[in-house]
Enzyme design. Structure first.
Site, PDB file in Angstrom:
ATOM      1  N   VAL A 151       0.838  -1.207   0.000  1.00  0.00           N
ATOM      2  CA  VAL A 151       0.000   0.000   0.000  1.00  0.00           C
ATOM      3  C   VAL A 151       0.870   1.254   0.000  1.00  0.00           C
ATOM      4  O   VAL A 151       0.683   2.159  -0.813  1.00  0.00           O
ATOM      5  CB  VAL A 151      -0.953  -0.017   1.221  1.00  0.00           C
ATOM      6  CG1 VAL A 151      -1.626   1.336   1.403  1.00  0.00           C
ATOM      7  CG2 VAL A 151      -2.012  -1.091   1.046  1.00  0.00           C
TER       8      VAL A 151
ATOM      9  N   ASP B   4      10.836   3.873   5.372  1.00  0.00           N
ATOM     10  CA  ASP B   4      10.468   2.565   5.921  1.00  0.00           C
ATOM     11  C   ASP B   4      11.588   2.164   6.878  1.00  0.00           C
ATOM     12  O   ASP B   4      12.761   2.492   6.638  1.00  0.00           O
ATOM     13  CB  ASP B   4      10.351   1.541   4.775  1.00  0.00           C
ATOM     14  CG  ASP B   4       9.658   0.272   5.227  1.00  0.00           C
ATOM     15  OD1 ASP B   4       8.521   0.020   4.773  1.00  0.00           O
ATOM     16  OD2 ASP B   4      10.245  -0.485   6.046  1.00  0.00           O
TER      17      ASP B   4
ATOM     18  N   LYS C  66      15.219  -2.754   2.479  1.00  0.00           N
ATOM     19  CA  LYS C  66      14.227  -2.262   1.522  1.00  0.00           C
ATOM     20  C   LYS C  66      14.574  -0.838   1.068  1.00  0.00           C
ATOM     21  O   LYS C  66      14.508  -0.515  -0.116  1.00  0.00           O
ATOM     22  CB  LYS C  66      12.836  -2.276   2.197  1.00  0.00           C
ATOM     23  CG  LYS C  66      11.712  -1.931   1.258  1.00  0.00           C
ATOM     24  CD  LYS C  66      10.395  -1.819   1.999  1.00  0.00           C
ATOM     25  CE  LYS C  66       9.750  -3.161   2.239  1.00  0.00           C
ATOM     26  NZ  LYS C  66       8.463  -3.051   2.931  1.00  0.00           N
TER      27      LYS C  66
ATOM     28  N   PHE D 218     -16.279 -11.551  -7.621  1.00  0.00           N
ATOM     29  CA  PHE D 218     -16.003 -12.207  -6.336  1.00  0.00           C
ATOM     30  C   PHE D 218     -16.931 -13.380  -6.060  1.00  0.00           C
ATOM     31  O   PHE D 218     -17.348 -13.620  -4.932  1.00  0.00           O
ATOM     32  CB  PHE D 218     -16.028 -11.184  -5.189  1.00  0.00           C
ATOM     33  CG  PHE D 218     -14.640 -10.746  -4.834  1.00  0.00           C
ATOM     34  CD1 PHE D 218     -13.918  -9.975  -5.719  1.00  0.00           C
ATOM     35  CD2 PHE D 218     -14.034 -11.155  -3.667  1.00  0.00           C
ATOM     36  CE1 PHE D 218     -12.615  -9.597  -5.448  1.00  0.00           C
ATOM     37  CE2 PHE D 218     -12.727 -10.795  -3.373  1.00  0.00           C
ATOM     38  CZ  PHE D 218     -12.019 -10.012  -4.267  1.00  0.00           C
TER      39      PHE D 218
ATOM     40  N   ALA E 289     -15.598 -19.778  -6.950  1.00  0.00           N
ATOM     41  CA  ALA E 289     -15.330 -20.785  -5.915  1.00  0.00           C
ATOM     42  C   ALA E 289     -13.918 -21.319  -6.118  1.00  0.00           C
ATOM     43  O   ALA E 289     -13.392 -21.309  -7.222  1.00  0.00           O
ATOM     44  CB  ALA E 289     -16.343 -21.907  -6.032  1.00  0.00           C
TER      45      ALA E 289
ATOM     46  N   CYS F  44      -4.610  -9.166   3.296  1.00  0.00           N
ATOM     47  CA  CYS F  44      -5.722  -8.340   3.776  1.00  0.00           C
ATOM     48  C   CYS F  44      -6.955  -9.105   4.226  1.00  0.00           C
ATOM     49  O   CYS F  44      -7.386  -8.956   5.367  1.00  0.00           O
ATOM     50  CB  CYS F  44      -6.109  -7.339   2.695  1.00  0.00           C
ATOM     51  SG  CYS F  44      -4.808  -6.150   2.428  1.00  0.00           S
TER      52      CYS F  44
HETATM   53  C1  UDX Z   1      -8.142  -7.295  -1.157  1.00  0.00           C
HETATM   54  C2  UDX Z   1      -9.278  -6.331  -1.556  1.00  0.00           C
HETATM   55  O1  UDX Z   1      -9.853  -6.790  -2.785  1.00  0.00           O
HETATM   56  C3  UDX Z   1      -8.744  -4.912  -1.709  1.00  0.00           C
HETATM   57  O2  UDX Z   1      -9.809  -4.030  -1.982  1.00  0.00           O
HETATM   58  C4  UDX Z   1      -8.044  -4.509  -0.417  1.00  0.00           C
HETATM   59  O3  UDX Z   1      -7.473  -3.234  -0.538  1.00  0.00           O
HETATM   60  C5  UDX Z   1      -6.960  -5.522  -0.042  1.00  0.00           C
HETATM   61  O4  UDX Z   1      -7.530  -6.825   0.033  1.00  0.00           O
HETATM   62  P1  UDX Z   1      -6.122  -8.529  -2.415  1.00  0.00           P
HETATM   63  O5  UDX Z   1      -5.874  -9.199  -1.117  1.00  0.00           O
HETATM   64  O6  UDX Z   1      -4.979  -7.918  -3.147  1.00  0.00           O
HETATM   65  O7  UDX Z   1      -7.198  -7.333  -2.213  1.00  0.00           O
HETATM   66  O8  UDX Z   1      -6.760  -9.581  -3.407  1.00  0.00           O
HETATM   67  P2  UDX Z   1      -8.208  -9.956  -3.942  1.00  0.00           P
HETATM   68  O9  UDX Z   1      -8.221  -9.826  -5.412  1.00  0.00           O
HETATM   69  O10 UDX Z   1      -9.270  -9.268  -3.197  1.00  0.00           O
HETATM   70  O11 UDX Z   1      -8.243 -11.521  -3.594  1.00  0.00           O
HETATM   71  C6  UDX Z   1      -8.187 -11.971  -2.250  1.00  0.00           C
HETATM   72  C7  UDX Z   1      -8.255 -13.476  -2.207  1.00  0.00           C
HETATM   73  O12 UDX Z   1      -9.567 -13.932  -2.533  1.00  0.00           O
HETATM   74  C8  UDX Z   1      -7.317 -14.205  -3.144  1.00  0.00           C
HETATM   75  O13 UDX Z   1      -6.739 -15.296  -2.462  1.00  0.00           O
HETATM   76  C9  UDX Z   1      -8.208 -14.689  -4.252  1.00  0.00           C
HETATM   77  O14 UDX Z   1      -7.725 -15.838  -4.889  1.00  0.00           O
HETATM   78  C10 UDX Z   1      -9.502 -14.955  -3.499  1.00  0.00           C
HETATM   79  N1  UDX Z   1     -10.709 -14.874  -4.339  1.00  0.00           N
HETATM   80  C11 UDX Z   1     -11.060 -13.699  -4.909  1.00  0.00           C
HETATM   81  C12 UDX Z   1     -11.514 -16.007  -4.499  1.00  0.00           C
HETATM   82  O15 UDX Z   1     -11.220 -17.083  -3.993  1.00  0.00           O
HETATM   83  N2  UDX Z   1     -12.667 -15.900  -5.248  1.00  0.00           N
HETATM   84  C13 UDX Z   1     -13.032 -14.735  -5.830  1.00  0.00           C
HETATM   85  O16 UDX Z   1     -14.098 -14.722  -6.478  1.00  0.00           O
HETATM   86  C14 UDX Z   1     -12.218 -13.604  -5.661  1.00  0.00           C
END
Ligand code: UDX
Length: 432
Positions: A11, A30, A35, A249, A252, A260
């Site tokens: 971030v 940092d 880094k 989202f 499956a 996060c």
């Molecule tokens: C997430 C949020 O999307 C973002 O808004 C926030 O700022 C940080 O956390 P990120 O962790 O980078 O982002 O990845 P994301 O694309 O959200 O995927 C998270 C996890 O969910 C991954 O392991 C992904 O494989 C899984 N996932 C996502 C699923 O299993 N199914 C889906 O339909 C979508």
């Protein structure tokens, strides 16, 4: 306007470089010395599409500078973005010690009005704690505002998300703070939601908790699809057409991971608990997510009977494609289980192998996706990298000992394996 960014993880670094790209003079800091050295030499410490080029470009332009001394970074900045880590404690509560520490250092270095912007994901009322801490430790009459401006970027598309956000949330307590943040984001075309700081903080946690809930929901339904012969991809499509639900989202798979979602769902549950509220819905979200690992192992065992001395090839180690990040990746849990079962593991990932080797030195790693298949009894797919989406049936047959594919990311149509004598086990669908 001079902007200091404290904490240069996914971030922080993306924020710092994006603000530099928007034309501000940015100072990055940092506490990780290694880094900082890399960044000063123009080397991006993480893999994130486009970030390394932007780093070089902004350094050449002189829009970004990396400063080792945090006090100096604070003193020369008008606006300070706090982007330090907020990991989870043993009891599920968020560890805010780094936020507290930065707040104290800010207090000791206030030399005129500053806007302190919290960007790290933090529990509601953290801004109030930051404010109190700064007041407590600054001995002069401190002149500052604290704002909450949560980040919604996704790893793998961090820069795109920063410049094309669905919304920008600005949590402020003063007109001055509002004007400064609106100025900063002036060139970004997105709805800007001006709210109070507590609301902004809740928006962030509620967003991530909702996303995790969506994933666990579809995974729960996928179990039913498997039991009844229905197709989860079609179910997801069918419900996703409803605009109130939305199509995104709803994939499956082997569950959500990353820095996060797992952390934020625990933190949000904890926040509910300390306010004596029933947030147990979120506990179930996590339980369903954890059980994805059991489901996948069951599939593998059903296909192979015993796993001892069986060679299992793994495609994909990062928690999602286009990142080298393996934090809370399902691959870590699966590999641990396979080691317990005394299976022989051969893994390949386009970007995440170096990080994985730091945890697992004693498994085999392949140069490419086909090398790991040699003599394998099964292939397990854990990340949907684009390069895995095409598969050469003849090569599989030439290399593998037994033709079994367990696909934790549902990337193939059943059709391509029909009549090929290959057993394909996806998620929430039945292909054999
Ligand atoms: C997430 C949020 O999307 C973002 O808004 C926030 O700022 C940080 O956390 P990120 O962790 O980078 O982002 O990845 P994301 O694309 O959200 O995927 C998270 C996890 O969910 C991954 O392991 C992904 O494989 C899984 N996932 C996502 C699923 O299993 N199914 C889906 O339909 C979508």
């Amino acid at each position: 306007m001079k902007i200091g960014v404290i904490g240069l993880g996914y971030v922080g670094l993306t924020t710092a470089l994006s603000l530099a790209k928007l034309g501000f003079k940015v100072y990055g800091n940092d506490k990780d010395k290694e880094k900082m050295e890399k960044l000063k030499n123009g080397i991006c410490p993480i893999y994130e599409p486009g970030l390394d080029e932007l780093l070089v470009e902004m350094k050449e332009k002189g829009n970004i500078e990396f400063i080792d001394n945090i006090s100096e970074t604070i003193r020369i900045s008008d606006v300070i973005f706090i982007c330090v880590g907020t990991p989870t404690n043993e009891d599920g509560s968020p560890d805010l010690s780094q936020v507290e520490e930065v707040s104290r250092i800010i207090a000791e270095n206030l030399n005129g009005y500053k806007l302190i912007v919290e960007k790290s994901t933090v529990p509601v009322q953290t801004a109030q704690w930051i404010k109190r801490t700064i007041k407590l430790y600054s001995h002069e009459n401190a002149h500052f505002d604290v704002a909450s401006n949560p980040e919604f970027l996704r790893e793998g598309s961090a820069l795109y998300d920063t410049f094309n956000p669905d919304r920008i949330v600005i949590g402020v307590e003063s007109e001055r703070a509002k004007e400064i943040l609106l100025k900063i984001y002036e060139k970004i075309n997105a709805p800007k939601l001006i709210v109070d700081v507590n609301t902004a903080e809740i928006i962030k946690h509620a967003s991530n908790a909702f996303l995790a809930m969506k994933i666990s929901f579809i995974n729960m339904v996928s179990d039913l699809c498997e039991k009844t012969g229905a197709d989860i991809k079609k179910v997801a499509e069918g419900i996703g057409y409803d605009r109130r639900i939305g199509r995104e989202f709803l994939s499956a798979g082997v569950g959500y991971g990353g820095y996060c979602l797992p952390k934020d769902i625990r933190a949000f549950y904890y926040i509910g608990k300390i306010h004596n509220l029933d947030f147990s819905l979120l506990e179930l979200v996590e339980r369903i997510n954890n059980s994805r690992i059991d489901r996948l192992m069951e599939k593998l065992k059903k296909a192979l009977w015993h796993l001892k001395n069986k060679k299992i090839a793994i495609w994909g180690l990062s928690f999602k494609p286009n990142t080298d990040d393996i934090r809370e990746a399902p691959s870590i849990k699966i590999v641990k289980r396979l080691i317990n079962e005394e299976a022989i593991i051969s893994a390949y990932d386009p970007k995440a192998m170096e990080n994985f080797k730091k945890i697992f030195q004693n498994i085999q790693y392949g140069k490419d996706k086909y090398e790991v298949l040699k003599d394998a009894h099964a292939l397990v797919i854990l990340t949907e990298w684009d390069e895995f989406k095409s598969i050469d049936i003849q090569t599989i047959k030439k290399l593998m000992r037994t033709y079994i594919i367990v696909d934790g990311r549902n990337i193939f149509d059943c059709e391509i394996f029909r009549g090929q004598n290959i057993e394909y086990y996806p998620i929430g669908r039945t292909c054999i």
